[in-house]
Design an enzyme around this catalytic site. Structure first.
Site, PDB file in Angstrom:
ATOM      1  N   ARG A 174       0.830  -1.208   0.000  1.00  0.00           N
ATOM      2  CA  ARG A 174       0.000   0.000   0.000  1.00  0.00           C
ATOM      3  C   ARG A 174       0.864   1.258   0.000  1.00  0.00           C
ATOM      4  NH1 ARG A 174      -5.199   0.006   2.029  1.00  0.00           N
ATOM      5  NH2 ARG A 174      -4.809   1.906   3.211  1.00  0.00           N
ATOM      6  N   ARG A 178       9.888   5.952  -2.674  1.00  0.00           N
ATOM      7  CA  ARG A 178      10.254   6.845  -3.783  1.00  0.00           C
ATOM      8  C   ARG A 178      11.705   7.283  -3.690  1.00  0.00           C
ATOM      9  NH1 ARG A 178       5.465   9.853  -2.379  1.00  0.00           N
ATOM     10  NH2 ARG A 178       3.683   8.903  -3.407  1.00  0.00           N
ATOM     11  N   ARG A 250      -9.299  -6.019  13.391  1.00  0.00           N
ATOM     12  CA  ARG A 250      -8.679  -5.099  14.336  1.00  0.00           C
ATOM     13  C   ARG A 250      -9.648  -3.954  14.583  1.00  0.00           C
ATOM     14  NH1 ARG A 250      -4.855  -7.192  17.187  1.00  0.00           N
ATOM     15  NH2 ARG A 250      -3.887  -5.157  17.548  1.00  0.00           N
ATOM     16  N   ARG A 280      -0.345   6.096  16.222  1.00  0.00           N
ATOM     17  CA  ARG A 280      -0.170   7.435  15.636  1.00  0.00           C
ATOM     18  C   ARG A 280      -0.946   8.465  16.443  1.00  0.00           C
ATOM     19  NH1 ARG A 280      -3.303   6.300   9.795  1.00  0.00           N
ATOM     20  NH2 ARG A 280      -5.231   5.513  10.709  1.00  0.00           N
ATOM     21  N   GLU A 301      -3.977   6.980  18.815  1.00  0.00           N
ATOM     22  CA  GLU A 301      -4.734   5.861  18.238  1.00  0.00           C
ATOM     23  C   GLU A 301      -4.113   4.539  18.681  1.00  0.00           C
ATOM     24  OE1 GLU A 301      -5.626   6.668  14.118  1.00  0.00           O
ATOM     25  OE2 GLU A 301      -5.565   4.529  13.670  1.00  0.00           O
ATOM     26  N   TYR A 349      -9.628  -5.196   2.813  1.00  0.00           N
ATOM     27  CA  TYR A 349      -9.028  -3.928   3.267  1.00  0.00           C
ATOM     28  C   TYR A 349      -9.206  -2.908   2.147  1.00  0.00           C
ATOM     29  CZ  TYR A 349      -5.158  -1.190   5.468  1.00  0.00           C
ATOM     30  OH  TYR A 349      -4.364  -0.240   6.075  1.00  0.00           O
ATOM     31  N   ASP A 351     -10.156   0.945   0.734  1.00  0.00           N
ATOM     32  CA  ASP A 351     -10.243   2.374   1.030  1.00  0.00           C
ATOM     33  C   ASP A 351     -11.563   2.931   0.499  1.00  0.00           C
ATOM     34  OD1 ASP A 351      -7.703   2.364   2.149  1.00  0.00           O
ATOM     35  OD2 ASP A 351      -6.733   2.734   0.224  1.00  0.00           O
TER      36      ASP A 351
HETATM   37  N1  UDP Z   1       3.012   0.891   8.285  1.00  0.00           N
HETATM   38  C1  UDP Z   1       4.113   0.843   9.111  1.00  0.00           C
HETATM   39  N2  UDP Z   1       4.639   2.010   9.576  1.00  0.00           N
HETATM   40  C2  UDP Z   1       4.096   3.208   9.311  1.00  0.00           C
HETATM   41  C3  UDP Z   1       2.972   3.260   8.452  1.00  0.00           C
HETATM   42  C4  UDP Z   1       2.448   2.091   7.963  1.00  0.00           C
HETATM   43  O1  UDP Z   1       4.603  -0.222   9.418  1.00  0.00           O
HETATM   44  O2  UDP Z   1       4.615   4.225   9.819  1.00  0.00           O
HETATM   45  C5  UDP Z   1       2.459  -0.371   7.770  1.00  0.00           C
HETATM   46  C6  UDP Z   1       1.413  -0.940   8.727  1.00  0.00           C
HETATM   47  O3  UDP Z   1       1.481  -2.351   8.705  1.00  0.00           O
HETATM   48  C7  UDP Z   1       0.130  -0.454   8.114  1.00  0.00           C
HETATM   49  C8  UDP Z   1       0.432  -0.577   6.634  1.00  0.00           C
HETATM   50  O4  UDP Z   1       1.813  -0.184   6.536  1.00  0.00           O
HETATM   51  O5  UDP Z   1      -0.972  -1.241   8.496  1.00  0.00           O
HETATM   52  C9  UDP Z   1      -0.431   0.244   5.722  1.00  0.00           C
HETATM   53  O6  UDP Z   1      -0.366   1.594   6.130  1.00  0.00           O
HETATM   54  P1  UDP Z   1      -1.525   2.641   5.783  1.00  0.00           P
HETATM   55  O7  UDP Z   1      -1.032   3.984   6.166  1.00  0.00           O
HETATM   56  O8  UDP Z   1      -1.970   2.406   4.399  1.00  0.00           O
HETATM   57  O9  UDP Z   1      -2.654   2.196   6.809  1.00  0.00           O
HETATM   58  P2  UDP Z   1      -4.065   2.906   7.180  1.00  0.00           P
HETATM   59  O10 UDP Z   1      -3.914   4.396   6.979  1.00  0.00           O
HETATM   60  O11 UDP Z   1      -5.094   2.248   6.287  1.00  0.00           O
HETATM   61  O12 UDP Z   1      -4.229   2.537   8.619  1.00  0.00           O
END
Ligand code: UDP
Length: 384
Positions: A174, A178, A250, A280, A301, A349, A351
């Protein structure tokens, strides 16, 4: 006589299908929502104390590459331009995420150009990993152990509650990596946040004379007999009263705190270390940079396994879940008069933009099939 349609759930799936069917003039539609508000987990509301628009179930930044989906959402409300730029707190300091050239140069104390950085990171990758099967394989193969352990291992264990070696590679895929200074979290063509929030947008989608909304009303499989067709957007296993067992999700909890001014200088900061219990912190006034607020409201969170009373957010999709999912999907295909659509009912999963796209595609198929509702499909997309 118009045919009667029941729709359980008022998130994007339920709302889009309701609207598209309503506009044919052939159906009378009841939308049932068990919560006291529309929009499911996209729900936004103004905080009574500060007036800040809050994303009650966590940050939602709209992004899509489908032009028809982007045009569709803008029919129902103005979108303000918004680019999601996430920062990540790691054991080695604060970095830009997704991993980009700034992240790589700052993390390794270098000043590489794009080509040098790409070669450097390729050299960090674990070449002994074949086709990556798991999240961990994917990270080790393409990023190497140091980046994996600092940015992904701890966060992922907190977010999913299992070892990253048990999770599919698709979760890590996901996130872009870059080798330039683009720090946009998404790779999509279009991105924005609705000026008046998601709930205002969804209530406009549902504002049609053929649609009646029933808030605080749980819809059960028994009630579907009174309808020509039901669209169920809740958890797939709940439709069947969990008779084969529960699909794991979850869930999230939020710890709210308030202060004055600017708490963290950004909408979202991820906390990647395993020793910090939350994943976060979101500071919601930064989702509406076009508004001015002196006060600020933030949410830490936390992720946990969803119990029977908790709101499901992320389908876990471990091996056992996928076996159970197949059994429920087979049952669903034998169920008369019901179509399962959206993230919870297909246990994927997805969006927001994906749910809207699939719901528009489904609606177009239904309209092409005509009002013989018995010929309608059982799923928007059959899950696997
Ligand atoms: N992830 C991580 N560290 C980060 C951000 C994301 O390990 O700082 C991993 C984590 O497993 C997460 C996945 O990447 O579930 C996808 O992140 P995304 O931001 O797409 O998750 P969402 O915003 O849907 O919670």
């Amino acid at each position: 006589m118009k045919k009667r349609i029941a729709i359980a759930g008022s998130g994007f799936a339920g709302a889009v299908i309701a609207r598209e069917l309503a506009e044919t003039g052939l159906y009378s539609i009841d939308v049932f929502e068990e919560r006291d508000h529309l929009a499911g987990n996209c729900h936004t509301e103004r905080d009574s104390g500060t007036g800040i628009m809050l994303h009650r179930y966590g940050p939602h930044i709209f992004n899509t590459s489908r032009e028809d989906v982007w045009d569709y959402v803008q029919r129902w409300g103005k979108f303000e331009p918004y680019i999601n730029r996430v920062k990540a707190k790691t054991a080695r300091g604060m970095f830009s995420l997704p991993i980009n050239l700034l992240t790589i140069n700052q993390f390794f104390g270098r000043t590489m150009n794009p080509r040098e950085a790409a070669e450097f990171v390729a050299g960090l990758g674990d070449q002994s990993v074949g086709t990556p099967q798991s999240f961990e394989d994917q990270a080790l193969k393409f990023l190497g152990r140091e980046l994996y352990e600092n940015f992904f291992r701890g966060y992922t264990k907190k977010q999913w509650g299992v070892e990253p070696s048990e999770l599919p590679a698709s979760i890590l895929q996901r996130l872009p990596v870059r080798f330039n200074y683009d720090d946009n979290y998404y790779n999509m063509r279009f991105q924005g946040i609705p000026l008046e929030g998601y709930t205002a947008l969804i209530s406009r989608i549902l504002d049609h004379p053929a649609i009646s909304i029933h808030l605080r009303t749980r819809f059960t499989a028994d009630e579907s007999r009174a309808y020509d067709r039901t669209f169920f957007t809740g958890p797939l296993d709940s439709w069947f009263n969990f008779r084969l067992g529960r699909l794991q999700y979850r869930s999230l909890t939020f710890d709210r705190f308030e202060s004055q001014g600017d708490y963290q200088g950004n909408a979202v900061i991820n906390y990647c270390e395993e020793t910090i219990p939350f994943t976060r912190i979101s500071e919601h006034k930064h989702f509406t940079p076009w508004e001015k607020h002196e006060a600020t409201v933030c949410f830490r969170e936390f992720s946990k396994l969803a119990g029977p009373e908790d709101i499901p957010y992320y389908p876990l999709r471990l091996t056992g879940d996928k076996a159970l999912l197949k059994q429920y999907a087979d049952l669903a295909e034998r169920e008369k008069g019901v179509t399962f659509a959206g993230r919870l009912a297909t246990y994927r999963y997805l969006d927001m933009h994906a749910v809207i796209g699939e719901s528009l595609d489904l609606s177009r198929r239904l309209i092409a099939l005509g009002s013989d509702t018995s010929s309608w499909p059982h799923f928007s997309v059959r899950p696997d």
